[in-house]
Design a protein around this motif. Structure first.
Motif, mmCIF file in Angstrom:
data_model
loop_
_atom_site.group_PDB
_atom_site.id
_atom_site.type_symbol
_atom_site.label_atom_id
_atom_site.label_comp_id
_atom_site.label_asym_id
_atom_site.label_seq_id
_atom_site.Cartn_x
_atom_site.Cartn_y
_atom_site.Cartn_z
ATOM 1 N N SER A 62 0.778 -1.113 -0.004
ATOM 2 C CA SER A 62 0.151 0.096 0.115
ATOM 3 C C SER A 62 1.146 0.934 0.473
ATOM 4 N N HIS A 63 0.618 2.536 -0.321
ATOM 5 C CA HIS A 63 1.478 3.600 -0.944
ATOM 6 C C HIS A 63 0.438 4.626 -0.920
ATOM 7 N N PRO A 64 0.920 5.228 0.085
ATOM 8 C CA PRO A 64 0.319 6.685 0.715
ATOM 9 C C PRO A 64 -0.503 7.555 -0.442
ATOM 10 N N GLU A 65 -0.875 8.357 0.084
ATOM 11 C CA GLU A 65 -1.806 9.164 -1.582
ATOM 12 C C GLU A 65 -1.673 10.798 -0.813
#
Length: 411
Positions: A62-65
């Motif tokens: 999961s990559h933050p935005e």
């Protein structure tokens, strides 16, 4: 993210089909193989296998935005909400039910949950210029309550200027696909495999009417094991549906039932004739040592936990675990035999408010534009009024009819 479908990764179609033939449909399935097993299975060289595995692995992280990026995407979207064609309620919900999330309507039998689903099915097929979503609908019917004739009548009465000819009605009906689920296993199978339909048919709305029916029938026992298994299935289905909603920007609408509020209390049995022997009470055991016994201990009273069904209070079914799975919850109840109330119990954008409505040939119709602000502090204080103040045998599941004078608690 391990449950992410391989088909969504944009891999070559022949690679996807080869993996699916081996029942490898998610990132988790593929990454459970060793690199050598993966390479041998596809018949490719080491470099290409490593490249594919890296691509699949990245999807599991999961990559933050940034909030700026999220706001930019929302501004680009033409519409973030699905209109209910109920002006007051749409205004409060900032446009309607949000795309990319799960919404629920719950209430007693006959309050209009299925009529609500019929109406939204119709609206979803309309062009955006007419307040619709310009898409198709997947309708999962678990209670055998779907009626094509009722939808046709509703369409003609609510939008007579649009559905004038049989040809328009036929085109409209072809945009609604209905699945019949008669068991929990059938429901799970449908939900697990509807992604293909979502992609091919430009689905904008998925309806499950109802999410509670089959689960309460097959896992209705009060045992801890039954409740845990039911919650596990609910969480699995909610995860799949929420993933579909977020990935394809669609609305998921579920209907739920109501249930009697169950409370637990302690009952302490009287001392006489109902004593529980204490294993440390040596006064009742033989003395093998010849030494005097220790001081006599006082027998303990039995404490029993009892469950009591409070028929004067009914709440949404499926418990607290399920309530956290839905993003928007609408609660419908009777105010009198003909007038109902629809309350926003949970919403990320709206306060706890309620509107009044009736049901006629055109579907759900608000009685006026008055908006009532209500207080719903927690589930313990929620009562749902049923028709004629009675719970039906279908709700209690006991074959008995309980008197229930209930209403929404306000403060």
């Amino acid at each position: 993210m391990g449950s992410y479908r391989i088909r969504r990764l944009g891999l070559e179609e022949n690679v996807v089909k080869m993996l699916e033939r081996q029942n490898l449909r998610s990132c988790k399935d593929v990454l459970s193989l060793t690199p050598l097993e993966f390479q041998t299975l596809l018949g490719i060289d080491h470099r290409k296998a490593e490249k594919l595995l890296n691509k699949i692995s990245k999807k599991c992280v999961s990559h933050p935005e940034t909030v700026f990026h999220l706001c930019s995407n929302q501004n680009k979207a033409s519409n973030e909400f699905f209109s209910l064609s109920l002006n007051s309620l749409d205004l409060l919900l900032q446009g309607g039910l949000p795309f990319g999330s799960i919404s629920e309507i719950t209430g007693p039998p006959g309050v209009g949950k299925t009529q609500f689903c019929f109406m939204l099915s119709m609206i979803a097929t309309l062009p955006v210029s007419l307040g619709g979503a310009d898409g198709e609908v997947l309708y999962i019917d678990t209670e055998s309550t779907f009626s094509a004739k009722r939808i046709v009548v509703m369409a003609r009465k609510r939008f007579p200027q649009i559905f004038k000819q049989n040809q328009e009605i036929e085109l409209f009906l072809q945009k609604i696909s209905v699945y019949k689920a008669t068991s929990v296993s059938a429901l799970k199978d449908i939900v697990s495999n509807i992604e293909k339909d979502v992609i091919q048919k430009n689905i904008k709305l998925i309806i499950v009417d109802s999410i509670a029916s089959l689960l309460r029938k097959e896992y209705g026992a009060a045992s801890i094991e039954s409740i845990m298994e039911r919650n596990k299935i609910l969480l699995e289905q909610a995860a799949i549906l929420k993933d579909l909603a977020q990935t394809y920007k669609i609305v998921i609408l579920l209907t739920n039932q109501i249930t009697s509020h169950v409370t637990e209390y302690e009952f302490v049995s009287p001392m006489s004739g109902d004593e529980e022997e204490d294993p440390c009470d040596f006064d009742k055991q033989e003395d093998f040592s010849g030494s005097p016994p220790p001081a006599t201990t006082v027998p303990r009273k039995k404490v029993k936990m009892h469950q009591r069904v409070n028929a004067d209070r009914v709440i949404p079914a499926l418990g607290t675990t399920w309530s956290h799975c839905v993003n928007t919850r609408l609660v419908a109840q009777f105010l009198d035999p003909s007038v109902r109330q629809l309350a926003v119990m949970k919403s990320p954008v709206a306060p706890n408010v309620a509107v009044r409505y009736i049901i006629d040939e055109s579907g759900i119709v608000l009685t006026d534009d008055d908006i009532e602000f209500i207080s719903m502090p927690d589930m313990e204080c929620l009562n749902i009024s049923t028709k004629n103040n009675f719970l039906t045998p279908e709700i209690t599941g006991t074959g008995r009819t309980y008197a229930a004078s209930v209403s929404t608690t306000k403060s």
